[in-house]
Each structure stands twice: as structure tokens, then as C-alpha cells.
Design a protein around this motif. Structure first.
Motif, PDB file in Angstrom:
ATOM      1  N   GLY A 135      36.726  37.325  34.953  1.00  0.00           N
ATOM      2  CA  GLY A 135      37.959  36.418  35.464  1.00  0.00           C
ATOM      3  C   GLY A 135      38.421  37.278  36.640  1.00  0.00           C
ATOM      4  N   LEU A 136      38.688  38.548  36.532  1.00  0.00           N
ATOM      5  CA  LEU A 136      39.447  39.207  37.595  1.00  0.00           C
ATOM      6  C   LEU A 136      38.385  39.307  38.818  1.00  0.00           C
ATOM      7  CD1 LEU A 136      41.897  40.804  38.123  1.00  0.00           C
ATOM      8  CD2 LEU A 136      41.025  42.810  36.766  1.00  0.00           C
ATOM      9  N   CYS A 137      37.325  39.728  38.366  1.00  0.00           N
ATOM     10  CA  CYS A 137      36.002  39.782  39.553  1.00  0.00           C
ATOM     11  C   CYS A 137      36.158  38.638  40.195  1.00  0.00           C
ATOM     12  CB  CYS A 137      34.814  40.288  39.045  1.00  0.00           C
ATOM     13  SG  CYS A 137      34.512  41.846  38.647  1.00  0.00           S
ATOM     14  N   GLN A 138      36.017  37.308  39.870  1.00  0.00           N
ATOM     15  CA  GLN A 138      36.013  35.987  40.189  1.00  0.00           C
ATOM     16  C   GLN A 138      37.351  35.854  41.141  1.00  0.00           C
ATOM     17  OE1 GLN A 138      35.889  33.076  37.437  1.00  0.00           O
ATOM     18  NE2 GLN A 138      35.930  31.278  39.121  1.00  0.00           N
ATOM     19  N   MET A 139      38.619  36.401  40.573  1.00  0.00           N
ATOM     20  CA  MET A 139      39.766  36.235  41.510  1.00  0.00           C
ATOM     21  C   MET A 139      39.830  36.955  42.633  1.00  0.00           C
ATOM     22  SD  MET A 139      43.567  37.507  40.378  1.00  0.00           S
ATOM     23  CE  MET A 139      43.752  36.511  38.884  1.00  0.00           C
ATOM     24  N   ILE A 140      39.055  38.177  42.588  1.00  0.00           N
ATOM     25  CA  ILE A 140      39.055  39.093  43.662  1.00  0.00           C
ATOM     26  C   ILE A 140      38.240  38.310  44.939  1.00  0.00           C
ATOM     27  CG2 ILE A 140      37.992  41.270  44.484  1.00  0.00           C
ATOM     28  CD1 ILE A 140      38.859  42.442  41.609  1.00  0.00           C
ATOM     29  N   VAL A 141      37.207  37.829  44.405  1.00  0.00           N
ATOM     30  CA  VAL A 141      36.196  37.240  45.055  1.00  0.00           C
ATOM     31  C   VAL A 141      37.014  35.809  46.021  1.00  0.00           C
ATOM     32  CG1 VAL A 141      34.076  35.841  45.554  1.00  0.00           C
ATOM     33  CG2 VAL A 141      34.170  37.922  44.351  1.00  0.00           C
ATOM     34  N   GLU A 142      37.467  34.922  44.943  1.00  0.00           N
ATOM     35  CA  GLU A 142      38.304  33.914  45.519  1.00  0.00           C
ATOM     36  C   GLU A 142      39.460  34.159  46.377  1.00  0.00           C
ATOM     37  OE1 GLU A 142      39.143  31.646  41.852  1.00  0.00           O
ATOM     38  OE2 GLU A 142      37.045  31.061  41.948  1.00  0.00           O
ATOM     39  N   GLU A 143      40.278  35.151  46.234  1.00  0.00           N
ATOM     40  CA  GLU A 143      41.381  35.521  46.982  1.00  0.00           C
ATOM     41  C   GLU A 143      41.062  36.286  48.132  1.00  0.00           C
ATOM     42  OE1 GLU A 143      44.671  34.648  46.397  1.00  0.00           O
ATOM     43  OE2 GLU A 143      44.487  33.568  44.625  1.00  0.00           O
TER      44      GLU A 143
END
Length: 118
Positions: free
Chosen positions: A49-57
Motif C-alpha cells: 500500500g505504501l509503495c502504491q501510494m508513493i507511485v500514485e502521489e
């Protein structure tokens, strides 16, 4: 313009990337924070989830404590600058990261006039 993310735990950089539930994010340019930084509380720790947030943000820089090699390599592959192994207060880590003085694996010391708490 760049965007920095730091997983935090209280006043400190979270010791483990995969167990962080509090995230600090700020946009910065020329060593200065631009706009209002934000802190996000995640429902539960999640490295994916954190990796996904990093990419999305569109995060460009991550400062963290311990991180698994799989996640480190994924973020580097996504062109994210990762400084890991950081131990100490997240605000000091932020200041040093913004000025370009933060080094991988750095242990941040308190000011010499502040007592060490054990």
C-alpha cells in the motif's frame, strides 16, 4: 518540484518501512517546503500500500528506516530516490534531506545541549 515521503513513528523516522502507519509528505523546491505538508494515517501497515501510494502521489524522494530489498529495488526502478537506514528524528531528517546533506544509513544526533533520553 519534488515530493518527499517519510514514514514516521511519533517524532522519529519509522524503524521499518513495512510497519509504518503514519506518513509525512511534503513538496519541495530549492531546499524549501512548498505549500502545506501533510501527514497521513494509514488504516493498517502495508508495504504494498505504501509503495502504491508513493507511485500514485508521484513521490520523488523517500527517507526511511529499514526497507526490504524488494521494495527498495521497486522504488528505485520507479525512479524514486531512496535514502534508507535513517535513524533519528524525522524533522531533522527532513531538514537534512531538503538541504541535500542527508546520507544513506545516517544516525541523526540530538543537539548537544539536549539531554539524551534512554
Amino acid at each position: 518540484m519534488r515530493k518527499l515521503l517519510i514514514p514516521i513513528q511519533g517524532d522519529f523516522v519509522a524503524p521499518r518501512f513495512d510497519l509504518a502507519t503514519e506518513i509525512f509528505m511534503a513538496r519541495f523546491e530549492n531546499g524549501e517546503v512548498v505549500g502545506e505538508p501533510k501527514t497521513i494515517i494509514m488504516e493498517r501497515p502495508s508495504d504494498e500500500g505504501l509503495c502504491q501510494m508513493i507511485v500514485e502521489e508521484h513521490i520523488t524522494d523517500v527517507v526511511c528506516g529499514g526497507i526490504e530489498e524488494l521494495h527498495y529495488n521497486f522504488l528505485v526502478w520507479k525512479k524514486v530516490k531512496v535514502l534508507d537506514g535513517i535513524i533519528g528524528g524525522w524533522q531533522m531528517a527532513l531538514e537534512k534531506a531538503l538541504s541535500g546533506r542527508l546520507q544513506q544509513g545516517e544516525i541523526l544526533q540530538q543537539n548537544s545541549d539536549e539531554p539524551l533520553s534512554l
